[in-house]
Design a protein around this motif. Structure first.
Motif, PDB file in Angstrom:
ATOM      1  N   VAL A  95       0.847  -1.192   0.000  1.00 45.03           N
ATOM      2  CA  VAL A  95       0.000   0.000   0.000  1.00 45.03           C
ATOM      3  C   VAL A  95       0.881   1.240   0.000  1.00 45.03           C
ATOM      4  CG1 VAL A  95      -1.866   1.236   1.171  1.00 45.03           C
ATOM      5  CG2 VAL A  95      -1.749  -1.253   1.318  1.00 45.03           C
ATOM      6  N   SER A  96       0.488   2.230  -0.788  1.00 46.84           N
ATOM      7  CA  SER A  96       1.231   3.482  -0.845  1.00 46.84           C
ATOM      8  C   SER A  96       1.211   4.167   0.513  1.00 46.84           C
ATOM      9  CB  SER A  96       0.621   4.408  -1.899  1.00 46.84           C
ATOM     10  OG  SER A  96       1.188   5.698  -1.814  1.00 46.84           O
ATOM     11  N   ASN A  97       2.361   4.732   0.882  1.00 42.91           N
ATOM     12  CA  ASN A  97       2.477   5.452   2.146  1.00 42.91           C
ATOM     13  C   ASN A  97       2.719   6.936   1.888  1.00 42.91           C
ATOM     14  OD1 ASN A  97       2.580   5.621   4.977  1.00 42.91           O
ATOM     15  ND2 ASN A  97       4.812   5.483   4.987  1.00 42.91           N
ATOM     16  N   ALA A  98       2.225   7.412   0.762  1.00 43.17           N
ATOM     17  CA  ALA A  98       2.515   8.781   0.349  1.00 43.17           C
ATOM     18  C   ALA A  98       2.032   9.817   1.360  1.00 43.17           C
ATOM     19  CB  ALA A  98       1.886   9.059  -1.015  1.00 43.17           C
ATOM     20  N   THR A  99       0.899   9.558   2.011  1.00 41.37           N
ATOM     21  CA  THR A  99       0.359  10.526   2.968  1.00 41.37           C
ATOM     22  C   THR A  99       0.900  10.318   4.373  1.00 41.37           C
ATOM     23  OG1 THR A  99      -1.536   9.136   3.530  1.00 41.37           O
ATOM     24  CG2 THR A  99      -1.776  10.608   1.644  1.00 41.37           C
ATOM     25  N   LEU A 100       1.648   9.229   4.586  1.00 43.56           N
ATOM     26  CA  LEU A 100       2.218   8.871   5.892  1.00 43.56           C
ATOM     27  C   LEU A 100       1.155   8.530   6.930  1.00 43.56           C
ATOM     28  CD1 LEU A 100       5.155  11.448   6.247  1.00 43.56           C
ATOM     29  CD2 LEU A 100       5.187   9.137   5.298  1.00 43.56           C
ATOM     30  N   MET A 101      -0.112   8.408   6.512  1.00 46.70           N
ATOM     31  CA  MET A 101      -1.158   8.044   7.458  1.00 46.70           C
ATOM     32  C   MET A 101      -0.953   6.623   7.976  1.00 46.70           C
ATOM     33  SD  MET A 101      -4.546   9.707   5.676  1.00 46.70           S
ATOM     34  CE  MET A 101      -5.595   9.027   6.957  1.00 46.70           C
ATOM     35  N   LEU A 102      -0.609   5.715   7.067  1.00 48.08           N
ATOM     36  CA  LEU A 102      -0.402   4.335   7.479  1.00 48.08           C
ATOM     37  C   LEU A 102       0.830   4.189   8.366  1.00 48.08           C
ATOM     38  CD1 LEU A 102      -1.299   2.187   4.339  1.00 48.08           C
ATOM     39  CD2 LEU A 102      -2.484   2.260   6.526  1.00 48.08           C
ATOM     40  N   ALA A 103       1.822   5.037   8.148  1.00 49.26           N
ATOM     41  CA  ALA A 103       3.031   4.974   8.968  1.00 49.26           C
ATOM     42  C   ALA A 103       2.690   5.189  10.436  1.00 49.26           C
ATOM     43  CB  ALA A 103       4.046   6.013   8.499  1.00 49.26           C
ATOM     44  N   GLY A 104       1.818   6.137  10.706  1.00 47.51           N
ATOM     45  CA  GLY A 104       1.402   6.381  12.075  1.00 47.51           C
ATOM     46  C   GLY A 104       0.633   5.212  12.645  1.00 47.51           C
ATOM     47  N   LEU A 105      -0.215   4.603  11.829  1.00 51.45           N
ATOM     48  CA  LEU A 105      -0.991   3.449  12.255  1.00 51.45           C
ATOM     49  C   LEU A 105      -0.073   2.277  12.595  1.00 51.45           C
ATOM     50  CD1 LEU A 105      -4.049   2.579  12.408  1.00 51.45           C
ATOM     51  CD2 LEU A 105      -3.683   1.531  10.166  1.00 51.45           C
ATOM     52  N   VAL A 106       0.902   2.034  11.738  1.00 48.10           N
ATOM     53  CA  VAL A 106       1.849   0.944  11.938  1.00 48.10           C
ATOM     54  C   VAL A 106       2.687   1.175  13.186  1.00 48.10           C
ATOM     55  CG1 VAL A 106       3.961  -0.069  10.998  1.00 48.10           C
ATOM     56  CG2 VAL A 106       1.961   0.214   9.536  1.00 48.10           C
ATOM     57  N   LEU A 107       3.139   2.398  13.394  1.00 47.34           N
ATOM     58  CA  LEU A 107       3.966   2.728  14.557  1.00 47.34           C
ATOM     59  C   LEU A 107       3.190   2.576  15.854  1.00 47.34           C
ATOM     60  CD1 LEU A 107       6.652   3.837  15.674  1.00 47.34           C
ATOM     61  CD2 LEU A 107       5.722   6.148  15.365  1.00 47.34           C
ATOM     62  N   GLN A 108       1.944   2.997  15.842  1.00 46.76           N
ATOM     63  CA  GLN A 108       1.129   2.992  17.047  1.00 46.76           C
ATOM     64  C   GLN A 108       0.640   1.604  17.433  1.00 46.76           C
ATOM     65  OE1 GLN A 108      -2.207   5.649  16.822  1.00 46.76           O
ATOM     66  NE2 GLN A 108      -2.821   5.323  18.961  1.00 46.76           N
ATOM     67  N   HIS A 109       0.468   0.729  16.429  1.00 47.44           N
ATOM     68  CA  HIS A 109      -0.164  -0.558  16.697  1.00 47.44           C
ATOM     69  C   HIS A 109       0.699  -1.747  16.275  1.00 47.44           C
ATOM     70  CE1 HIS A 109      -3.821   1.528  17.847  1.00 47.44           C
ATOM     71  NE2 HIS A 109      -3.841   2.162  16.676  1.00 47.44           N
ATOM     72  N   ASP A 110       1.984  -1.664  16.546  1.00 46.66           N
ATOM     73  CA  ASP A 110       2.896  -2.801  16.387  1.00 46.66           C
ATOM     74  C   ASP A 110       2.788  -3.443  15.010  1.00 46.66           C
ATOM     75  OD1 ASP A 110       4.858  -4.603  17.152  1.00 46.66           O
ATOM     76  OD2 ASP A 110       3.433  -6.019  18.027  1.00 46.66           O
ATOM     77  N   ASP A 111       2.901  -2.602  13.972  1.00 47.57           N
ATOM     78  CA  ASP A 111       2.891  -3.053  12.573  1.00 47.57           C
ATOM     79  C   ASP A 111       1.559  -3.667  12.163  1.00 47.57           C
ATOM     80  OD1 ASP A 111       5.505  -2.200  12.361  1.00 47.57           O
ATOM     81  OD2 ASP A 111       6.358  -4.194  12.690  1.00 47.57           O
ATOM     82  N   VAL A 112       0.523  -3.494  12.977  1.00 49.68           N
ATOM     83  CA  VAL A 112      -0.837  -4.051  12.808  1.00 49.68           C
ATOM     84  C   VAL A 112      -0.806  -5.572  12.611  1.00 49.68           C
ATOM     85  CG1 VAL A 112      -1.804  -1.898  11.951  1.00 49.68           C
ATOM     86  CG2 VAL A 112      -1.027  -3.558  10.295  1.00 49.68           C
TER      87      VAL A 112
END
Length: 242
Positions: free
Chosen positions: A78-95
């Motif tokens: 998945v594209s991480n261009a907006t960095l929204m997913l980066a925050g999700l991954v960081l906060q929730h142990d890579d989901v």
């Protein structure tokens, strides 16, 4: 597979195939479901069964089942261009442990399509995020696994049977006047009904799955990934003698 979908896929112009993805975080304690699609409509989104799937640069591969009976381990990028997913991954142990659901449907059956039909879908793919394999400024990639194929899980979580499907099938509810899917694990939602021996019936109360692979092909056809819950591949390998 519904009659409409079966007819469409056999036609010369079946329509555009649309992939819809859900990233369900509830298994990891987060009450969120992210919905996205790499094939949005003209307004940048798709609407299916009342849910909005937003445009995202998504690439999925490896969902196909091979002839050796091996369980697929798809990859989701998945594209991480907006960095929204980066925050999700960081906060929730890579989901890790979140559920991924892939629904494939022809464009004409979407809610705003010419023949809107939420039941006209291909068998749904359901997997679990097992490992984050790539993360950089542009993309995030995960390896997915079936719930019975996760690293660190002791097997068997359920009995491995070659010719029997354990999934709970739909039941007819007289009070609802419709099929009850609240406990159903089998994704079949077609209008056609069959008895346990595979013969066609017009009596909805007689609709019952015989739990064999042939019951799957009767309902879904032979040219799709079947949601059969048995393990036909275990019969392909024989123990060596001596």
């Amino acid at each position: 597979m519904t009659d409409a979908l079966s007819t469409a896929v056999q036609s010369l112009e079946p329509g555009a195939l649309v992939e819809l993805f859900e990233l369900d975080l509830s298994p990891i304690g987060v009450n969120e479901i992210w919905r996205f699609t790499p094939t949005p409509g003209v307004d940048g989104q798709c609407v299916f069964a009342g849910q909005v799937y937003y445009a995202a640069d998504v690439e999925a591969s490896g969902f196909e089942v091979n002839g050796q009976g091996q369980i697929p381990q798809p990859r989701l990028r998945v594209s991480n261009a907006t960095l929204m997913l980066a925050g999700l991954v960081l906060q929730h142990d890579d989901v890790i442990g979140a559920k991924v659901r892939r629904t494939r449907i022809l464009a004409q059956y979407l809610d705003d399509g010419a023949e809107a039909d939420p039941d006209a879908i291909f068998p749904v793919d359901q997997y679990v995020v097992e490992q984050k394999v790539v993360q950089d400024r542009t993309e995030i990639e995960w390896k997915l696994s079936a719930e019975t194929d996760q690293q660190g899980v002791m097997l068997p979580k359920r009995t491995v049977v070659r010719d029997y499907c354990p999934w709970t099938y739909r039941v007819w509810s007289p009070s609802l006047g419709a099929f009850d899917y609240s406990d159903a694990e089998c994704p079949y939602t077609g209008a056609d009904c069959f008895k346990a021996d595979g013969t066609v019936t017009t009596t909805v109360t007689e609709d019952e799955c015989g739990r064999k692979l042939t019951d799957c092909t009767t309902r879904f056809g032979t040219d799709v990934d079947l949601p059969f819950g048995g393990f036909p591949g275990v019969g392909l390998n024989k123990p060596s003698e001596g």
